[in-house]
Design a protein around this motif. Structure first.
Motif, PDB file in Angstrom:
ATOM      1  N   LEU A 101      -5.879  10.285  -6.297  1.00 57.36           N
ATOM      2  CA  LEU A 101      -4.796   9.318  -6.442  1.00 57.36           C
ATOM      3  C   LEU A 101      -3.937   9.567  -7.678  1.00 57.36           C
ATOM      4  CD1 LEU A 101      -6.583   6.028  -5.364  1.00 57.36           C
ATOM      5  CD2 LEU A 101      -4.893   7.323  -4.078  1.00 57.36           C
ATOM      6  N   ARG A 102      -4.381  10.419  -8.596  1.00 56.19           N
ATOM      7  CA  ARG A 102      -3.556  10.754  -9.766  1.00 56.19           C
ATOM      8  C   ARG A 102      -2.275  11.475  -9.349  1.00 56.19           C
ATOM      9  NH1 ARG A 102      -5.969   9.983 -14.736  1.00 56.19           N
ATOM     10  NH2 ARG A 102      -8.234   9.895 -14.681  1.00 56.19           N
ATOM     11  N   THR A 103      -2.334  12.219  -8.250  1.00 51.11           N
ATOM     12  CA  THR A 103      -1.154  12.978  -7.824  1.00 51.11           C
ATOM     13  C   THR A 103      -0.176  12.115  -7.038  1.00 51.11           C
ATOM     14  OG1 THR A 103      -2.317  13.746  -5.854  1.00 51.11           O
ATOM     15  CG2 THR A 103      -2.389  15.171  -7.775  1.00 51.11           C
ATOM     16  N   GLU A 104      -0.695  11.233  -6.158  1.00 52.81           N
ATOM     17  CA  GLU A 104       0.205  10.370  -5.388  1.00 52.81           C
ATOM     18  C   GLU A 104      -0.558   9.194  -4.793  1.00 52.81           C
ATOM     19  OE1 GLU A 104       1.532  11.694  -1.429  1.00 52.81           O
ATOM     20  OE2 GLU A 104       0.399  13.524  -1.842  1.00 52.81           O
ATOM     21  N   SER A 105       0.152   8.127  -4.504  1.00 52.58           N
ATOM     22  CA  SER A 105      -0.412   6.971  -3.817  1.00 52.58           C
ATOM     23  C   SER A 105      -0.417   7.254  -2.323  1.00 52.58           C
ATOM     24  CB  SER A 105       0.432   5.730  -4.096  1.00 52.58           C
ATOM     25  OG  SER A 105       0.523   5.499  -5.476  1.00 52.58           O
ATOM     26  N   MET A 106      -1.402   6.701  -1.607  1.00 52.00           N
ATOM     27  CA  MET A 106      -1.490   6.975  -0.169  1.00 52.00           C
ATOM     28  C   MET A 106      -2.284   5.900   0.548  1.00 52.00           C
ATOM     29  SD  MET A 106      -4.076  10.235  -0.301  1.00 52.00           S
ATOM     30  CE  MET A 106      -3.077  11.069  -1.491  1.00 52.00           C
ATOM     31  N   ASP A 107      -2.240   5.952   1.871  1.00 56.30           N
ATOM     32  CA  ASP A 107      -3.017   5.009   2.666  1.00 56.30           C
ATOM     33  C   ASP A 107      -4.456   5.513   2.829  1.00 56.30           C
ATOM     34  OD1 ASP A 107      -2.788   7.048   4.501  1.00 56.30           O
ATOM     35  OD2 ASP A 107      -1.718   5.888   6.000  1.00 56.30           O
TER      36      ASP A 107
ATOM     37  N   TYR B  95      -4.064  -2.248  -4.275  1.00 55.07           N
ATOM     38  CA  TYR B  95      -3.819  -2.103  -2.845  1.00 55.07           C
ATOM     39  C   TYR B  95      -2.660  -3.010  -2.495  1.00 55.07           C
ATOM     40  CZ  TYR B  95      -4.704  -2.033   2.166  1.00 55.07           C
ATOM     41  OH  TYR B  95      -4.572  -1.887   3.520  1.00 55.07           O
ATOM     42  N   ASN B  96      -1.570  -2.422  -1.989  1.00 54.38           N
ATOM     43  CA  ASN B  96      -0.383  -3.209  -1.670  1.00 54.38           C
ATOM     44  C   ASN B  96       0.267  -2.641  -0.406  1.00 54.38           C
ATOM     45  OD1 ASN B  96       1.646  -5.056  -1.831  1.00 54.38           O
ATOM     46  ND2 ASN B  96       2.734  -4.035  -3.498  1.00 54.38           N
ATOM     47  N   ASN B  97       0.373  -3.470   0.618  1.00 57.28           N
ATOM     48  CA  ASN B  97       1.016  -3.075   1.889  1.00 57.28           C
ATOM     49  C   ASN B  97       0.430  -1.809   2.484  1.00 57.28           C
ATOM     50  OD1 ASN B  97       2.777  -5.274   1.845  1.00 57.28           O
ATOM     51  ND2 ASN B  97       4.284  -4.163   0.620  1.00 57.28           N
TER      52      ASN B  97
ATOM     53  N   LYS C 226      -2.913   2.704  -4.866  1.00 58.57           N
ATOM     54  CA  LYS C 226      -2.393   3.421  -6.023  1.00 58.57           C
ATOM     55  C   LYS C 226      -3.292   3.180  -7.225  1.00 58.57           C
ATOM     56  CE  LYS C 226       1.597   0.871  -6.089  1.00 58.57           C
ATOM     57  NZ  LYS C 226       2.941   0.562  -6.504  1.00 58.57           N
ATOM     58  N   ILE C 227      -3.286   4.110  -8.117  1.00 60.64           N
ATOM     59  CA  ILE C 227      -4.129   4.054  -9.305  1.00 60.64           C
ATOM     60  C   ILE C 227      -3.594   2.993 -10.261  1.00 60.64           C
ATOM     61  CG2 ILE C 227      -2.949   5.808 -10.625  1.00 60.64           C
ATOM     62  CD1 ILE C 227      -5.700   6.977 -11.249  1.00 60.64           C
TER      63      ILE C 227
END
Length: 76
Positions: free
Chosen positions: A25-31, A67-69, A73-74
């Motif tokens: 998650l350091r590189t990008e936010s994801m589902d 956690y959003n939608n 994300k970190i």
């Protein structure tokens, strides 16, 4: 289960799995689905969605992730 013991190997503990999730998650936010796919491609052994959710719950309780939608994300 959270920490390694005589019967639980370090790679199977939630601490190790959670640390690897943070690194991803350091590189990008994801589902969750994308996170599980990337995790299983890069980690030492494949894990189930149940174990992934336990690790995500652990990180959420310790306020390490948000956690959003549907996106994780970190929070560091």
């Amino acid at each position: 289960m959270i920490l390694p013991t005589k019967t639980i190997e370090p790679v199977d503990s939630l601490i190790s799995i959670s640390a690897f999730i943070i690194e991803i998650l350091r590189t990008e936010s994801m589902d969750i689905d994308s996170l599980l796919k990337i995790f299983n491609e890069k980690y030492y052994k494949e894990i189930t969605i149940e174990k992934m959710l336990l690790a995500i719950d652990f990180l959420f309780i310790t306020d390490s992730i948000k956690y959003n939608n549907g996106i994780i994300k970190i929070n560091i």
